[in-house]
Write a protein that holds these residues in place. Structure first.
Motif, PDB file in Angstrom:
ATOM      1  N   VAL A   1      23.906   5.987  81.030  1.00 31.78           N
ATOM      2  CA  VAL A   1      24.984   5.893  80.044  1.00 31.78           C
ATOM      3  C   VAL A   1      26.286   5.525  80.744  1.00 31.78           C
ATOM      4  CG1 VAL A   1      26.427   7.295  78.528  1.00 31.78           C
ATOM      5  CG2 VAL A   1      23.960   7.424  78.338  1.00 31.78           C
ATOM      6  N   GLU A   2      26.546   6.182  81.850  1.00 29.03           N
ATOM      7  CA  GLU A   2      27.779   5.904  82.587  1.00 29.03           C
ATOM      8  C   GLU A   2      27.758   4.496  83.183  1.00 29.03           C
ATOM      9  OE1 GLU A   2      30.049   7.633  86.476  1.00 29.03           O
ATOM     10  OE2 GLU A   2      29.086   9.081  85.143  1.00 29.03           O
ATOM     11  N   LYS A   3      26.618   4.096  83.703  1.00 30.87           N
ATOM     12  CA  LYS A   3      26.507   2.786  84.341  1.00 30.87           C
ATOM     13  C   LYS A   3      26.728   1.643  83.355  1.00 30.87           C
ATOM     14  CE  LYS A   3      23.261  -0.085  86.966  1.00 30.87           C
ATOM     15  NZ  LYS A   3      21.926  -0.133  87.580  1.00 30.87           N
ATOM     16  N   TYR A   4      26.118   1.740  82.166  1.00 29.55           N
ATOM     17  CA  TYR A   4      26.178   0.651  81.195  1.00 29.55           C
ATOM     18  C   TYR A   4      27.218   0.861  80.093  1.00 29.55           C
ATOM     19  CZ  TYR A   4      21.994  -1.032  83.472  1.00 29.55           C
ATOM     20  OH  TYR A   4      21.097  -1.500  84.406  1.00 29.55           O
ATOM     21  N   GLY A   5      27.862   2.020  80.076  1.00 28.08           N
ATOM     22  CA  GLY A   5      28.908   2.272  79.088  1.00 28.08           C
ATOM     23  C   GLY A   5      28.397   2.370  77.661  1.00 28.08           C
ATOM     24  N   ILE A   6      27.184   2.828  77.498  1.00 24.56           N
ATOM     25  CA  ILE A   6      26.592   2.954  76.165  1.00 24.56           C
ATOM     26  C   ILE A   6      26.910   4.343  75.616  1.00 24.56           C
ATOM     27  CG2 ILE A   6      24.440   2.977  74.869  1.00 24.56           C
ATOM     28  CD1 ILE A   6      23.291   1.195  77.125  1.00 24.56           C
ATOM     29  N   PRO A   7      27.513   4.406  74.437  1.00 23.50           N
ATOM     30  CA  PRO A   7      27.788   5.741  73.880  1.00 23.50           C
ATOM     31  C   PRO A   7      26.494   6.412  73.420  1.00 23.50           C
ATOM     32  CG  PRO A   7      28.433   4.051  72.324  1.00 23.50           C
ATOM     33  CD  PRO A   7      28.004   3.347  73.584  1.00 23.50           C
ATOM     34  N   ILE A   8      26.393   7.685  73.674  1.00 18.31           N
ATOM     35  CA  ILE A   8      25.206   8.433  73.274  1.00 18.31           C
ATOM     36  C   ILE A   8      25.658   9.796  72.769  1.00 18.31           C
ATOM     37  CG2 ILE A   8      24.795   9.344  75.572  1.00 18.31           C
ATOM     38  CD1 ILE A   8      21.785   9.093  74.986  1.00 18.31           C
ATOM     39  N   LYS A   9      25.015  10.255  71.722  1.00 12.85           N
ATOM     40  CA  LYS A   9      25.332  11.568  71.166  1.00 12.85           C
ATOM     41  C   LYS A   9      24.073  12.411  71.207  1.00 12.85           C
ATOM     42  CE  LYS A   9      29.036   9.992  68.303  1.00 12.85           C
ATOM     43  NZ  LYS A   9      29.799  10.162  67.110  1.00 12.85           N
ATOM     44  N   PHE A  10      24.169  13.563  71.827  1.00 14.38           N
ATOM     45  CA  PHE A  10      23.040  14.468  71.915  1.00 14.38           C
ATOM     46  C   PHE A  10      23.043  15.388  70.709  1.00 14.38           C
ATOM     47  CE2 PHE A  10      23.806  13.246  76.303  1.00 14.38           C
ATOM     48  CZ  PHE A  10      22.535  12.938  76.726  1.00 14.38           C
ATOM     49  N   CYS A  11      21.910  15.501  70.047  1.00 13.96           N
ATOM     50  CA  CYS A  11      21.746  16.403  68.903  1.00 13.96           C
ATOM     51  C   CYS A  11      21.101  17.695  69.385  1.00 13.96           C
ATOM     52  CB  CYS A  11      20.844  15.768  67.845  1.00 13.96           C
ATOM     53  SG  CYS A  11      21.558  14.333  67.062  1.00 13.96           S
ATOM     54  N   PRO A  12      21.379  18.782  68.683  1.00 10.39           N
ATOM     55  CA  PRO A  12      20.699  20.025  69.045  1.00 10.39           C
ATOM     56  C   PRO A  12      19.188  19.870  68.880  1.00 10.39           C
ATOM     57  CG  PRO A  12      22.470  20.439  67.489  1.00 10.39           C
ATOM     58  CD  PRO A  12      22.319  18.962  67.589  1.00 10.39           C
ATOM     59  N   LYS A  13      18.431  20.438  69.789  1.00 13.14           N
ATOM     60  CA  LYS A  13      16.978  20.350  69.696  1.00 13.14           C
ATOM     61  C   LYS A  13      16.495  21.107  68.474  1.00 13.14           C
ATOM     62  CE  LYS A  13      16.301  20.054  74.628  1.00 13.14           C
ATOM     63  NZ  LYS A  13      15.727  20.683  75.813  1.00 13.14           N
ATOM     64  N   PHE A  14      15.475  20.601  67.834  1.00 11.05           N
ATOM     65  CA  PHE A  14      14.794  21.251  66.717  1.00 11.05           C
ATOM     66  C   PHE A  14      15.706  21.496  65.522  1.00 11.05           C
ATOM     67  CE2 PHE A  14      13.005  22.992  70.739  1.00 11.05           C
ATOM     68  CZ  PHE A  14      11.902  22.154  70.777  1.00 11.05           C
ATOM     69  N   HIS A  15      16.784  20.746  65.372  1.00  6.98           N
ATOM     70  CA  HIS A  15      17.684  20.930  64.238  1.00  6.98           C
ATOM     71  C   HIS A  15      17.235  19.993  63.122  1.00  6.98           C
ATOM     72  CE1 HIS A  15      21.234  21.086  61.745  1.00  6.98           C
ATOM     73  NE2 HIS A  15      21.657  22.107  62.470  1.00  6.98           N
TER      74      HIS A  15
END
Length: 83
Positions: free
Chosen positions: A30-44
């Motif tokens: 993510v840092e290398k390519y500058g792609i935004p990513i959002k982590f969701c809570p597991k099992f939600h």
């Protein structure tokens, strides 16, 4: 370290420690390519769409099985069509 250290001071001290700088391979990419990513809570179930699908599939199987292995395999295949 002083026994009277306050929480904010301890947090600042630990933030610089290598053990708390663990970065996953995904975070590196993510840092290398500058792609935004959002982590969701597991099992939600509301934020992670696959959880709703698993829930529906398990409910279908529970309603239609006699708990034998062959029936379970058949129900798993049918539950895909049911979705």
């Amino acid at each position: 370290m002083s026994p009277t250290i306050k929480l904010p001071e301890l947090q600042n001290l630990l933030a610089d420690h290598p053990a708390f700088k663990k970065v996953t391979r995904l975070e590196q990419l993510v840092e290398k390519y500058g792609i935004p990513i959002k982590f969701c809570p597991k099992f939600h179930c509301e934020l992670n769409c696959i959880e709703g699908l698993w829930c529906s599939q398990k409910m279908f199987i529970r309603r239609n099985t006699d708990q034998t292995y062959n029936t379970m395999l058949k129900m798993i295949a049918e539950s895909h069509d049911n979705l």
